[in-house]
Design a protein around this motif. Structure first.
Motif, short mmCIF file in Angstrom:
data_model
loop_
_atom_site.label_atom_id
_atom_site.label_comp_id
_atom_site.label_asym_id
_atom_site.label_seq_id
_atom_site.Cartn_x
_atom_site.Cartn_y
_atom_site.Cartn_z
N GLU A 209 -67.88 -55.26 -37.16
CA GLU A 209 -69.32 -55.26 -36.98
C GLU A 209 -69.92 -53.87 -36.84
O GLU A 209 -71.05 -53.63 -37.27
CB GLU A 209 -69.70 -56.08 -35.73
N TYR A 210 -69.17 -52.96 -36.23
CA TYR A 210 -69.74 -51.66 -35.88
C TYR A 210 -68.89 -50.51 -36.40
O TYR A 210 -67.67 -50.51 -36.25
CB TYR A 210 -69.88 -51.53 -34.36
N ASN A 211 -69.56 -49.54 -36.99
CA ASN A 211 -68.91 -48.32 -37.44
C ASN A 211 -69.84 -47.15 -37.07
O ASN A 211 -70.95 -47.04 -37.60
CB ASN A 211 -68.68 -48.36 -38.96
N PHE A 212 -69.39 -46.33 -36.15
CA PHE A 212 -70.20 -45.21 -35.68
C PHE A 212 -69.82 -43.89 -36.33
O PHE A 212 -70.40 -42.86 -36.00
CB PHE A 212 -70.07 -45.08 -34.15
N ASN A 213 -68.88 -43.91 -37.27
CA ASN A 213 -68.40 -42.68 -37.89
C ASN A 213 -69.34 -42.26 -39.02
O ASN A 213 -68.97 -42.26 -40.20
CB ASN A 213 -66.96 -42.84 -38.39
N ILE A 214 -70.55 -41.88 -38.64
CA ILE A 214 -71.60 -41.61 -39.61
C ILE A 214 -71.28 -40.40 -40.49
O ILE A 214 -71.76 -40.30 -41.62
CB ILE A 214 -72.96 -41.42 -38.91
N GLY A 215 -70.46 -39.48 -39.99
CA GLY A 215 -70.13 -38.30 -40.77
C GLY A 215 -69.29 -38.58 -41.99
O GLY A 215 -69.19 -37.73 -42.88
N SER A 216 -68.69 -39.77 -42.06
CA SER A 216 -67.85 -40.13 -43.21
C SER A 216 -68.51 -41.16 -44.12
O SER A 216 -67.88 -41.65 -45.06
CB SER A 216 -66.51 -40.69 -42.71
N MET A 217 -69.78 -41.47 -43.85
CA MET A 217 -70.47 -42.46 -44.67
C MET A 217 -71.12 -41.82 -45.89
O MET A 217 -71.66 -40.72 -45.81
CB MET A 217 -71.54 -43.20 -43.84
N GLU A 218 -71.04 -42.51 -47.00
CA GLU A 218 -71.68 -42.02 -48.24
C GLU A 218 -73.20 -42.26 -48.19
O GLU A 218 -73.65 -43.23 -47.62
CB GLU A 218 -71.07 -42.75 -49.45
#
Length: 218
Positions: A209-218
């Protein structure tokens, strides 16, 4: 200028120090390595989410993150792009809101969150003494970059927020045009909605549900 927290240890923790301390006393927990304890004891961890003890954003890159709080800071503008928008996390505040490097839970030392005066001091380092600073509102230390420049690494910042139960919303942003370190290229915008009581809870560690690793998002 943004307030910021460094996520060395690959996480950021959001909490109120007295809330955490009171929970540990009530549960008769003497072990201060709180992160390890919550990783091993799932039921205890879920209790912290139900009761709003702390919110941990884990599995994120070890970057400097800009931190902004609704009502205290300006929203991220069009130089940033939004990547996530999650809401409804329980959080009880008793003595202000801390946003800290997750390593600060290993061990958790309540007294350091109740400093009344600012203080500069040094601690032993691998090669030379490390200059540090703490105050009622923030803590940082100086580190050398690969180019020999000294920069401040912020481990903890605090906002003066009235006591009460809140639902926490978290939005994540990244810069459209990256800046050179140590300027943050990722950031979290936090919002608090006061409630009379918690009804249910959301678990930020639910990977589906949750992914906080915004630095690796396209």
């Amino acid at each position: 200028m943004d307030r910021e927290v460094n996520a060395m240890g690959y996480g950021i923790c959001i909490f109120s120090a007295d809330t955490v301390q009171d929970f540990l006393k009530r549960e008769k927990i003497r072990k201060r390595k709180l992160l390890s304890l919550l990783q091993k004891d799932k039921e205890l961890y879920l209790s912290t989410q139900k009761e709003g003890i702390l919110i941990a954003l884990v599995g994120i890159n070890a970057y400097n993150y800009a931190i902004r709080l609704e009502g205290r800071d300006e929203p991220f503008d069009d130089r940033w792009v939004q990547k996530i928008d999650y809401d409804g996390f329980n959080l009880e505040i008793k003595d202000g809101l801390w946003i800290s490097n997750i390593r600060q839970l290993e061990p958790f030392e309540p007294k350091i969150y109740h400093e009344k005066e600012e203080e500069f001091y040094t601690t032993p380092g691998q090669f030379e003494p490390v200059e540090r600073y703490r105050s009622p509102w923030e803590r940082w230390y100086k580190a050398e970059t690969g180019k020999g420049e000294l920069v401040k690494i912020y481990t903890d910042i605090k906002y003066d927020v009235p006591a009460g139960k809140y639902l926490l919303s978290i939005k994540g942003y990244v810069r459209k045009e990256k800046q050179k370190y140590p300027v943050p290229n990722c950031g979290f915008y936090l919002s608090l909605t006061k409630v009379e009581a918690f009804e249910g809870f959301k678990n930020p560690r639910e990977a589906d549900e949750y992914n906080f690793n915004i630095g690796s998002m396209e």
